[in-house]
Scaffold this motif. Sequence first.
Motif, PDB file in Angstrom:
ATOM      1  N   MET A  79       0.826  -1.205   0.000  1.00 11.68           N
ATOM      2  CA  MET A  79       0.000   0.000   0.000  1.00 11.68           C
ATOM      3  C   MET A  79       0.858   1.253   0.000  1.00 11.68           C
ATOM      4  O   MET A  79       0.543   2.252  -0.660  1.00 11.68           O
ATOM      5  CB  MET A  79      -0.911   0.017   1.236  1.00 11.68           C
ATOM      6  CG  MET A  79      -2.050  -0.967   1.208  1.00 11.68           C
ATOM      7  SD  MET A  79      -3.118  -0.724   2.650  1.00 11.68           S
ATOM      8  CE  MET A  79      -4.039  -2.253   2.660  1.00 11.68           C
ATOM      9  N   LEU A 265      -9.061  -1.931   4.612  1.00 11.81           N
ATOM     10  CA  LEU A 265      -8.434  -1.040   3.629  1.00 11.81           C
ATOM     11  C   LEU A 265      -7.900  -1.814   2.430  1.00 11.81           C
ATOM     12  O   LEU A 265      -7.938  -1.329   1.294  1.00 11.81           O
ATOM     13  CB  LEU A 265      -7.298  -0.248   4.284  1.00 11.81           C
ATOM     14  CG  LEU A 265      -7.694   0.801   5.318  1.00 11.81           C
ATOM     15  CD1 LEU A 265      -6.455   1.423   5.952  1.00 11.81           C
ATOM     16  CD2 LEU A 265      -8.564   1.886   4.689  1.00 11.81           C
ATOM     17  N   ILE A 269      -9.571  -0.044  -0.833  1.00 17.77           N
ATOM     18  CA  ILE A 269      -8.784   0.833  -1.716  1.00 17.77           C
ATOM     19  C   ILE A 269      -8.827   0.372  -3.175  1.00 17.77           C
ATOM     20  O   ILE A 269      -9.119   1.182  -4.068  1.00 17.77           O
ATOM     21  CB  ILE A 269      -7.339   0.953  -1.203  1.00 17.77           C
ATOM     22  CG1 ILE A 269      -7.317   1.706   0.136  1.00 17.77           C
ATOM     23  CG2 ILE A 269      -6.458   1.678  -2.224  1.00 17.77           C
ATOM     24  CD1 ILE A 269      -5.951   1.749   0.796  1.00 17.77           C
ATOM     25  N   TYR A 273     -10.516   2.287  -6.487  1.00 16.97           N
ATOM     26  CA  TYR A 273      -9.732   2.495  -7.705  1.00 16.97           C
ATOM     27  C   TYR A 273     -10.533   2.075  -8.933  1.00 16.97           C
ATOM     28  O   TYR A 273     -10.635   2.808  -9.925  1.00 16.97           O
ATOM     29  CB  TYR A 273      -8.445   1.678  -7.638  1.00 16.97           C
ATOM     30  CG  TYR A 273      -7.194   2.488  -7.368  1.00 16.97           C
ATOM     31  CD1 TYR A 273      -6.571   3.200  -8.379  1.00 16.97           C
ATOM     32  CD2 TYR A 273      -6.625   2.515  -6.101  1.00 16.97           C
ATOM     33  CE1 TYR A 273      -5.412   3.922  -8.142  1.00 16.97           C
ATOM     34  CE2 TYR A 273      -5.472   3.241  -5.849  1.00 16.97           C
ATOM     35  CZ  TYR A 273      -4.869   3.942  -6.876  1.00 16.97           C
ATOM     36  OH  TYR A 273      -3.734   4.661  -6.632  1.00 16.97           O
ATOM     37  N   LEU A 442      -1.616  -3.594  -5.736  1.00 13.95           N
ATOM     38  CA  LEU A 442      -2.584  -3.672  -4.639  1.00 13.95           C
ATOM     39  C   LEU A 442      -3.236  -5.047  -4.549  1.00 13.95           C
ATOM     40  O   LEU A 442      -3.834  -5.379  -3.523  1.00 13.95           O
ATOM     41  CB  LEU A 442      -3.663  -2.594  -4.793  1.00 13.95           C
ATOM     42  CG  LEU A 442      -3.259  -1.174  -4.388  1.00 13.95           C
ATOM     43  CD1 LEU A 442      -4.400  -0.201  -4.678  1.00 13.95           C
ATOM     44  CD2 LEU A 442      -2.879  -1.106  -2.915  1.00 13.95           C
TER      45      LEU A 442
END
Length: 496
Positions: A79, A265, A269, A273, A442
Amino acid sequence: MSRLTKQEIAASVPQRGFFGHPKGLFTLFFTEFWERFSYYGMRAILVFYMYYEVKNGGLGLSEPLALSIMSIYGSLVYMSGIIGGWLADRVFGTSRAVFFGGVFIMLGHIALAIPGQLTMFFISMVLIVIGTGLLKPNVSTIVGDIYPEGDNRLDAGFSIFYMGINLGAFISPLIVGELMKKSFHLGFGVAAVGMFIGLVLFLITKKKNLGLAGTQVPNPLSSEEKKKWGIYIVVAAAVIGIALAVMIPRGWVTIEGMVALVGVLGILIPTIYFIVMYRSPKTTSAEQSRLLAYIPLFIAAVMFWAIQEQGSTILARFADKRTDLDAFGFHISPAWFQSLNPLFIITLAPVFAWLWVKLGDRQPSIPKKFSIGLLFAGLSFLVILLPGQLGGADALVNPLWLVLSYFLVVVGELCLSPVGLAATTRLAPAAFSAQTMSLWFLSNAAAQAINAQIVKLNTPETETLYFGTIGGLSIVLGIILFLVAPKLVRFMNNAH
């Protein structure tokens, strides 16, 4: 100040020196070699340090908690690369990012090398996460900068650079794993020395070998943006500070809570995106189609990395607790198994590169290569079931079973990981090309965030169920992906 072109930057770099490549490749090769040496040396013994009893030099954490922290740490490392890339693009350039990152990593390893309590351990983790986020994505970017536009040496240059990564990762667990028998802190100290050597080499050779590469800030913040971001940072720091001041005295901030937060998270995240890129007016309908095709590939990558990254958690503990380490006439350090992954990559990567070239248009499509990767990842977990079934749940197993498991997952990795990088460049919307590459990394962060929750389920009583369920799920997902591959290729506009 006028903007430098790629050609002007490359012209400042001596173009003949390191195996016929730009001299700067020497600097970047050994900087990354020593960074990976320090990182993988530390990682090879970190989980043991956490759960070994204090009298044996460890921190005395419970095994489930140690495994979760290890996974969360890995997730945060990936991250942090997003922030490191942004800082290099907008604030101080890639060369300074690499140097600052190396300093943070070295300080983190020094903190681990000093005998202390849990507080010092978490300080070291924060330093290493920040440092790796700054160094890891940006050193690769500089490799691209030292070659002129259209230089046909670039792919070979990245192959040489990739070899440096794996050489460092191969050697360090062998050295640090032996040192951990005497002292964990001695092993961490060697990791710190490795990063120090990398920093010194980078500083001494960068001016002569790298020229202007990495010195330019690609998209610097304007004066107005600096003020805006300054306000954002101050407000965010104040909010976090106030929240911690309220929560810590009440006992609301716990390790388990942080594990849960990072787990959320890790999923949230990349989801954001995807939504932002898909809904953006800058994304064309054709690019939206490719992005939809990319989602199953991303999910497959998360499944794969969830298995592959357990090599440093679940399989590391399996090596320590369930493997006969007094084999072949000498005592094997459980950390040595961490050298198997880079060893097999160094050995097999040229074979796979030759295979794809040899097959040409007959090679499997991108989704089918991903499905093969999932199949081998699943098999790598299923083979761990066999020694327990054959010899009994309490018997120590032959280390060759672990060797086979690591071998199978590397075969899967070479079907999926380099192909995933190539697929990302092909399927990324033009307006989000760099961010889509961040999204690919990610997938590993999401996988390790998930691992932080599931590794706690692995116990001696659930060992068969654990390996069988995860391995079987990977194989089933691989079969599904193989079946829908032709449809995905159409969504990809037949990108093969």
